[in-house]
Design a protein around this motif. Structure first.
Motif, short mmCIF file in Angstrom:
data_model
loop_
_atom_site.label_atom_id
_atom_site.label_comp_id
_atom_site.label_asym_id
_atom_site.label_seq_id
_atom_site.Cartn_x
_atom_site.Cartn_y
_atom_site.Cartn_z
N ALA A 110 0.83 -1.21 0.00
CA ALA A 110 0.00 0.00 0.00
C ALA A 110 0.86 1.25 0.00
N PHE A 136 1.91 2.10 -3.44
CA PHE A 136 0.77 2.67 -4.15
C PHE A 136 0.54 4.12 -3.73
N LYS A 179 0.90 7.90 -6.05
CA LYS A 179 -0.31 8.62 -6.45
C LYS A 179 0.03 10.04 -6.87
N VAL A 230 -5.96 2.56 2.18
CA VAL A 230 -6.07 1.45 1.24
C VAL A 230 -6.57 0.24 2.03
N GLU A 237 -8.25 -3.98 1.81
CA GLU A 237 -8.33 -5.20 1.03
C GLU A 237 -9.57 -5.97 1.48
N TYR A 293 -8.79 -4.64 -3.95
CA TYR A 293 -8.36 -3.48 -3.17
C TYR A 293 -9.38 -2.36 -3.29
N TRP A 294 -9.55 -1.61 -2.19
CA TRP A 294 -10.46 -0.48 -2.13
C TRP A 294 -9.69 0.73 -1.65
N ILE A 295 -10.04 1.88 -2.18
CA ILE A 295 -9.39 3.14 -1.83
C ILE A 295 -10.36 3.99 -1.02
N ARG A 335 -10.10 -0.13 -6.39
CA ARG A 335 -8.79 0.33 -6.89
C ARG A 335 -8.75 0.34 -8.42
#
Length: 98
Positions: A55, A58, A62, A71, A73, A78-80, A93
């Motif tokens: 994460a 990531f 950005k 972030v 899971e 994956y979800w933001i 994601r």
């Protein structure tokens, strides 16, 4: 019922929002599922991985000005968690391209 015994909301129960900033109709408004003290989403089935090495890579990549706050899971990937106008939202994601 005490706060500890209150069940966490499920992702599918959170209200949907169209987000022009992130170009998605899959955003879920966190509302009371956002914990402002710990700055985390409290949603059943999602695990906060914001401090994991994956994460962090990531988050470090950005674009500047993108207000991502976490972030997660679970629920198929994956979800933001991000700021969107006056809301905190969750979205998959796969919706981000950079």
């Amino acid at each position: 019922m005490s706060e500890a015994a209150t069940p966490l909301p499920k992702l599918q129960d959170l209200p949907r929002k169209h987000s022009a900033r992130y170009a998605t109709d899959e955003a879920r408004v966190l509302g009371e599922a956002w914990d402002p003290v710990s700055r985390t989403a409290r949603v059943d089935g999602l695990t906060d991985i914001s401090r994991s090495p994956e994460a962090q890579l990531f988050l470090d990549s950005k674009p500047l000005g993108v207000p991502i706050v976490g972030v997660y899971e679970g629920e198929g990937g994956y979800w933001i968690a991000a700021k969107d106008d006056h809301d905190r939202i969750l979205f998959p994601r796969r919706n981000l391209a950079w």
